[in-house]
Write a protein that holds these residues in place. Structure first.
Motif, PDB file in Angstrom:
ATOM      1  N   ILE A  11       0.592  -1.595   0.021  1.00  9.92           N
ATOM      2  CA  ILE A  11      -0.099  -0.054   0.041  1.00  9.92           C
ATOM      3  C   ILE A  11       0.801   1.459  -0.102  1.00  9.92           C
ATOM      4  N   GLN A  12       1.826   1.312   0.636  1.00 14.35           N
ATOM      5  CA  GLN A  12       2.858   2.184   0.587  1.00 14.35           C
ATOM      6  C   GLN A  12       3.669   2.508  -0.306  1.00 14.35           C
ATOM      7  N   ASN A  13       4.010   1.544  -0.997  1.00 12.13           N
ATOM      8  CA  ASN A  13       4.740   2.245  -2.022  1.00 12.13           C
ATOM      9  C   ASN A  13       3.585   1.426  -3.943  1.00 12.13           C
ATOM     10  N   LEU A  14       2.523   1.687  -3.440  1.00  9.05           N
ATOM     11  CA  LEU A  14       1.739   2.039  -4.039  1.00  9.05           C
ATOM     12  C   LEU A  14       1.408   3.909  -3.903  1.00  9.05           C
ATOM     13  N   ILE A  15       1.186   4.494  -3.104  1.00  3.43           N
ATOM     14  CA  ILE A  15       1.048   6.166  -2.541  1.00  3.43           C
ATOM     15  C   ILE A  15       2.778   6.125  -3.310  1.00  3.43           C
ATOM     16  N   ASN A  16       3.435   6.219  -2.977  1.00  4.93           N
ATOM     17  CA  ASN A  16       4.310   6.621  -3.196  1.00  4.93           C
ATOM     18  C   ASN A  16       4.555   6.920  -4.756  1.00  4.93           C
ATOM     19  N   ASN A  17       4.556   5.571  -5.500  1.00  2.05           N
ATOM     20  CA  ASN A  17       4.499   6.057  -6.261  1.00  2.05           C
ATOM     21  C   ASN A  17       2.582   6.509  -7.317  1.00  2.05           C
ATOM     22  N   ALA A  18       2.093   6.221  -6.832  1.00  3.47           N
ATOM     23  CA  ALA A  18       1.137   7.457  -7.399  1.00  3.47           C
ATOM     24  C   ALA A  18       1.707   9.281  -6.899  1.00  3.47           C
ATOM     25  N   ILE A  19       1.924   9.164  -6.459  1.00  9.69           N
ATOM     26  CA  ILE A  19       2.405  10.613  -6.214  1.00  9.69           C
ATOM     27  C   ILE A  19       2.917  11.301  -6.524  1.00  9.69           C
ATOM     28  N   PHE A  20       4.792  10.021  -6.657  1.00 10.43           N
ATOM     29  CA  PHE A  20       5.670  10.730  -8.132  1.00 10.43           C
ATOM     30  C   PHE A  20       4.886  10.628  -9.345  1.00 10.43           C
ATOM     31  N   ASP A  21       4.239   9.718  -9.491  1.00  7.99           N
ATOM     32  CA  ASP A  21       3.575   9.798 -10.853  1.00  7.99           C
ATOM     33  C   ASP A  21       2.508  10.837 -11.420  1.00  7.99           C
ATOM     34  N   PHE A  22       1.972  11.292  -9.688  1.00  9.42           N
ATOM     35  CA  PHE A  22       0.997  12.756 -10.737  1.00  9.42           C
ATOM     36  C   PHE A  22       2.131  13.687 -10.735  1.00  9.42           C
ATOM     37  N   GLY A  23       2.267  13.960 -10.126  1.00 12.02           N
ATOM     38  CA  GLY A  23       3.633  15.004 -10.378  1.00 12.02           C
ATOM     39  C   GLY A  23       3.729  15.414 -10.713  1.00 12.02           C
ATOM     40  N   HIS A  24       4.393  13.956 -12.040  1.00 18.29           N
ATOM     41  CA  HIS A  24       5.468  14.284 -13.068  1.00 18.29           C
ATOM     42  C   HIS A  24       3.966  14.190 -14.951  1.00 18.29           C
ATOM     43  N   SER A  25       3.517  14.263 -14.073  1.00 14.73           N
ATOM     44  CA  SER A  25       2.409  13.928 -15.127  1.00 14.73           C
ATOM     45  C   SER A  25       1.875  15.190 -15.994  1.00 14.73           C
ATOM     46  N   ASN A  26       1.805  16.735 -15.426  1.00 11.91           N
ATOM     47  CA  ASN A  26       2.084  17.440 -16.259  1.00 11.91           C
ATOM     48  C   ASN A  26       0.389  17.599 -17.111  1.00 11.91           C
ATOM     49  N   VAL A  27      -0.770  17.221 -16.491  1.00  9.34           N
ATOM     50  CA  VAL A  27      -1.874  17.467 -16.672  1.00  9.34           C
ATOM     51  C   VAL A  27      -2.911  17.783 -15.729  1.00  9.34           C
ATOM     52  N   ILE A  28      -2.599  18.508 -14.336  1.00  7.89           N
ATOM     53  CA  ILE A  28      -3.053  18.952 -13.295  1.00  7.89           C
ATOM     54  C   ILE A  28      -4.157  20.489 -14.488  1.00  7.89           C
ATOM     55  N   SER A  29      -5.195  20.258 -13.939  1.00  7.70           N
ATOM     56  CA  SER A  29      -5.822  21.223 -14.408  1.00  7.70           C
ATOM     57  C   SER A  29      -6.912  21.736 -13.362  1.00  7.70           C
ATOM     58  N   THR A  30      -6.656  23.299 -14.094  1.00 11.00           N
ATOM     59  CA  THR A  30      -7.575  24.290 -12.524  1.00 11.00           C
ATOM     60  C   THR A  30      -9.202  24.155 -12.806  1.00 11.00           C
ATOM     61  N   ASN A  31      -9.511  23.241 -13.254  1.00  6.90           N
ATOM     62  CA  ASN A  31     -11.004  23.113 -13.036  1.00  6.90           C
ATOM     63  C   ASN A  31     -11.040  22.487 -11.332  1.00  6.90           C
ATOM     64  N   ASN A  32     -12.599  21.864 -10.980  1.00  9.07           N
ATOM     65  CA  ASN A  32     -12.905  21.516  -9.554  1.00  9.07           C
ATOM     66  C   ASN A  32     -12.165  20.410  -9.090  1.00  9.07           C
ATOM     67  N   GLU A  33     -12.515  19.819  -9.604  1.00 11.81           N
ATOM     68  CA  GLU A  33     -12.082  18.022  -9.366  1.00 11.81           C
ATOM     69  C   GLU A  33     -11.953  17.126 -10.721  1.00 11.81           C
ATOM     70  N   GLU A  34     -10.195  16.921 -10.852  1.00 17.78           N
ATOM     71  CA  GLU A  34     -10.349  15.784 -11.758  1.00 17.78           C
ATOM     72  C   GLU A  34     -10.195  14.407 -11.419  1.00 17.78           C
ATOM     73  N   ASN A  35      -9.928  13.648 -11.886  1.00 19.32           N
ATOM     74  CA  ASN A  35     -10.070  12.069 -11.353  1.00 19.32           C
ATOM     75  C   ASN A  35      -8.784  11.313 -12.482  1.00 19.32           C
ATOM     76  N   MET A  36      -7.682  10.784 -12.160  1.00 22.09           N
ATOM     77  CA  MET A  36      -7.015   9.945 -12.617  1.00 22.09           C
ATOM     78  C   MET A  36      -6.655   7.963 -11.643  1.00 22.09           C
ATOM     79  N   VAL A  37      -6.503   7.774 -12.999  1.00 25.27           N
ATOM     80  CA  VAL A  37      -6.290   6.214 -11.761  1.00 25.27           C
ATOM     81  C   VAL A  37      -4.673   6.227 -12.376  1.00 25.27           C
TER      82      VAL A  37
END
Length: 96
Positions: free
Chosen positions: A26-52
């Motif tokens: 679980i901890q490894n999955l969280i760490n990997n997802a935070i890393f991948d999220f931070g490097h995804s460059n798709v953060i928009s300014t909309n209210n809420e967005e989903n990623m998997v």
């Protein structure tokens, strides 16, 4: 000691080892997802967005919300291949 007590102790110890391994997963999955999220460059300014993010040991679903020009809130649902589900919440910095 009786055989029943020894079996019970061995079973308990095995359950504890399995849960410890699952916590690491679980901890490894969280760490990997935070890393991948931070490097995804798709953060928009909309209210809420989903990623998997899918990994060999499980999947992480992220609902994120931009709080301001530097912070984003992450609400994560971690599902392991062993059918454990865990929720994690965090705020992280990002460059807009």
């Amino acid at each position: 000691m009786s055989l029943v007590i020894l079996f019970s102790q061995a079973h308990y110890q095995q359950e504890q080892l399995n849960w410890s391994d699952e916590q690491l997963t679980i901890q490894n999955l969280i760490n990997n997802a935070i890393f991948d999220f931070g490097h995804s460059n798709v953060i928009s300014t909309n209210n809420e967005e989903n990623m998997v993010f899918e990994y060999e040991t499980g999947e992480v679903s992220i609902v994120y919300e931009v709080l301001n020009n530097q912070e984003v809130e992450l609400r994560m649902v971690v599902n392991t291949n062993n059918d454990y589900t865990y929720e994690h919440f965090t705020t992280m910095m990002y460059n807009n």
